[in-house]
Design a protein around this motif. Structure first.
Motif, PDB file in Angstrom:
ATOM      1  N   GLN A  19      43.036  62.026  29.019  1.00  0.00           N
ATOM      2  CA  GLN A  19      42.588  61.228  28.163  1.00  0.00           C
ATOM      3  C   GLN A  19      42.328  59.449  27.239  1.00  0.00           C
ATOM      4  OE1 GLN A  19      39.758  62.801  27.844  1.00  0.00           O
ATOM      5  NE2 GLN A  19      40.578  64.660  28.984  1.00  0.00           N
ATOM      6  N   PRO A  20      42.403  58.710  27.999  1.00  0.00           N
ATOM      7  CA  PRO A  20      42.472  57.204  27.671  1.00  0.00           C
ATOM      8  C   PRO A  20      42.551  57.009  25.832  1.00  0.00           C
ATOM      9  CG  PRO A  20      40.576  58.046  29.198  1.00  0.00           C
ATOM     10  CD  PRO A  20      40.964  58.521  28.814  1.00  0.00           C
ATOM     11  N   GLU A  21      43.427  56.971  25.535  1.00  0.00           N
ATOM     12  CA  GLU A  21      43.784  56.880  23.810  1.00  0.00           C
ATOM     13  C   GLU A  21      43.818  55.483  23.358  1.00  0.00           C
ATOM     14  OE1 GLU A  21      44.774  60.428  21.097  1.00  0.00           O
ATOM     15  OE2 GLU A  21      46.392  58.853  21.233  1.00  0.00           O
ATOM     16  N   LYS A  22      42.973  54.868  22.880  1.00  0.00           N
ATOM     17  CA  LYS A  22      44.066  53.581  22.453  1.00  0.00           C
ATOM     18  C   LYS A  22      45.217  53.526  21.977  1.00  0.00           C
ATOM     19  CE  LYS A  22      41.098  48.972  21.391  1.00  0.00           C
ATOM     20  NZ  LYS A  22      40.725  49.693  22.724  1.00  0.00           N
ATOM     21  N   THR A  23      46.296  53.096  21.981  1.00  0.00           N
ATOM     22  CA  THR A  23      47.623  53.331  21.845  1.00  0.00           C
ATOM     23  C   THR A  23      47.795  52.098  21.127  1.00  0.00           C
ATOM     24  OG1 THR A  23      47.548  55.212  22.983  1.00  0.00           O
ATOM     25  CG2 THR A  23      49.895  54.351  22.198  1.00  0.00           C
ATOM     26  N   TYR A  24      48.649  52.363  20.205  1.00  0.00           N
ATOM     27  CA  TYR A  24      49.370  50.933  19.553  1.00  0.00           C
ATOM     28  C   TYR A  24      50.732  50.589  20.030  1.00  0.00           C
ATOM     29  CZ  TYR A  24      51.251  47.956  15.591  1.00  0.00           C
ATOM     30  OH  TYR A  24      52.029  47.119  15.610  1.00  0.00           O
ATOM     31  N   PHE A  25      50.996  49.206  20.455  1.00  0.00           N
ATOM     32  CA  PHE A  25      52.528  49.677  20.751  1.00  0.00           C
ATOM     33  C   PHE A  25      53.241  48.434  20.858  1.00  0.00           C
ATOM     34  CE2 PHE A  25      50.565  51.296  25.387  1.00  0.00           C
ATOM     35  CZ  PHE A  25      52.345  51.942  25.985  1.00  0.00           C
ATOM     36  N   GLN A  26      54.364  48.331  20.248  1.00  0.00           N
ATOM     37  CA  GLN A  26      55.281  47.742  20.102  1.00  0.00           C
ATOM     38  C   GLN A  26      56.327  47.288  20.876  1.00  0.00           C
ATOM     39  OE1 GLN A  26      56.846  48.397  15.801  1.00  0.00           O
ATOM     40  NE2 GLN A  26      56.219  46.351  15.444  1.00  0.00           N
ATOM     41  N   TYR A  27      56.482  46.225  21.573  1.00  0.00           N
ATOM     42  CA  TYR A  27      57.513  45.851  23.090  1.00  0.00           C
ATOM     43  C   TYR A  27      57.669  44.583  22.474  1.00  0.00           C
ATOM     44  CZ  TYR A  27      58.822  45.392  27.253  1.00  0.00           C
ATOM     45  OH  TYR A  27      60.628  45.239  27.905  1.00  0.00           O
ATOM     46  N   LEU A  28      59.417  44.014  22.253  1.00  0.00           N
ATOM     47  CA  LEU A  28      59.950  42.899  21.867  1.00  0.00           C
ATOM     48  C   LEU A  28      59.391  41.966  20.976  1.00  0.00           C
ATOM     49  CD1 LEU A  28      60.549  41.827  25.684  1.00  0.00           C
ATOM     50  CD2 LEU A  28      62.615  43.312  23.714  1.00  0.00           C
ATOM     51  N   GLY A  29      58.680  42.732  19.838  1.00  0.00           N
ATOM     52  CA  GLY A  29      58.307  42.321  18.776  1.00  0.00           C
ATOM     53  C   GLY A  29      56.938  41.709  18.947  1.00  0.00           C
ATOM     54  N   HIS A  30      56.521  42.195  19.539  1.00  0.00           N
ATOM     55  CA  HIS A  30      55.226  42.270  20.192  1.00  0.00           C
ATOM     56  C   HIS A  30      54.244  43.337  19.743  1.00  0.00           C
ATOM     57  CE1 HIS A  30      54.911  38.044  21.776  1.00  0.00           C
ATOM     58  NE2 HIS A  30      56.357  37.853  22.332  1.00  0.00           N
ATOM     59  N   SER A  31      53.234  43.064  18.502  1.00  0.00           N
ATOM     60  CA  SER A  31      52.348  44.148  19.090  1.00  0.00           C
ATOM     61  C   SER A  31      51.241  44.172  19.409  1.00  0.00           C
ATOM     62  CB  SER A  31      52.481  44.757  18.024  1.00  0.00           C
ATOM     63  OG  SER A  31      52.183  43.699  16.622  1.00  0.00           O
ATOM     64  N   PHE A  32      50.680  45.273  20.238  1.00  0.00           N
ATOM     65  CA  PHE A  32      49.092  44.871  20.835  1.00  0.00           C
ATOM     66  C   PHE A  32      48.261  46.730  20.585  1.00  0.00           C
ATOM     67  CE2 PHE A  32      50.593  46.024  24.127  1.00  0.00           C
ATOM     68  CZ  PHE A  32      51.890  45.329  25.139  1.00  0.00           C
ATOM     69  N   PHE A  33      47.278  46.520  21.292  1.00  0.00           N
ATOM     70  CA  PHE A  33      46.331  48.393  21.600  1.00  0.00           C
ATOM     71  C   PHE A  33      45.987  48.365  22.755  1.00  0.00           C
ATOM     72  CE2 PHE A  33      46.215  48.491  16.771  1.00  0.00           C
ATOM     73  CZ  PHE A  33      45.964  49.864  16.876  1.00  0.00           C
ATOM     74  N   THR A  34      46.277  49.404  23.311  1.00  0.00           N
ATOM     75  CA  THR A  34      45.297  49.445  24.650  1.00  0.00           C
ATOM     76  C   THR A  34      45.423  51.001  24.969  1.00  0.00           C
ATOM     77  OG1 THR A  34      46.137  49.077  26.753  1.00  0.00           O
ATOM     78  CG2 THR A  34      47.973  49.938  25.547  1.00  0.00           C
TER      79      THR A  34
END
Ligand SMILES: [Zn+2]
Length: 66
Positions: A19-34
């Motif tokens: 199921q698609p779920e809004k997930t918080y990402f942190q990558y190389l110091g950047h963060s975003f929801f997808t």
């Protein structure tokens, strides 16, 4: 709603649909929801290739430019 582009992803462990779920990402110091397909049973997430190659690559490029 984009049903034509939605692919059914099945958890290989639980045999249930992710199921698609809004997930918080942190990558190389950047963060975003997808929205990331996630197994509602075991919590396994599937990172789409387009995300890994697209957005992640964009972030990497951004960092290289500095
Ligand atoms: Zn699962």
């Amino acid at each position: 709603m984009s049903e034509s582009t939605a692919r059914k992803l099945i958890c290989y462990r639980c045999k249930v649909e992710l199921q698609p779920e809004k997930t918080y990402f942190q990558y190389l110091g950047h963060s975003f929801f997808t929205d990331i397909p996630k197994c509602p049973v075991c919590g396994l997430v599937y990172i789409p290739e387009e995300l890994a190659r697209g957005r992640m690559a964009e972030v990497e490029q951004e960092l290289e430019d500095k």
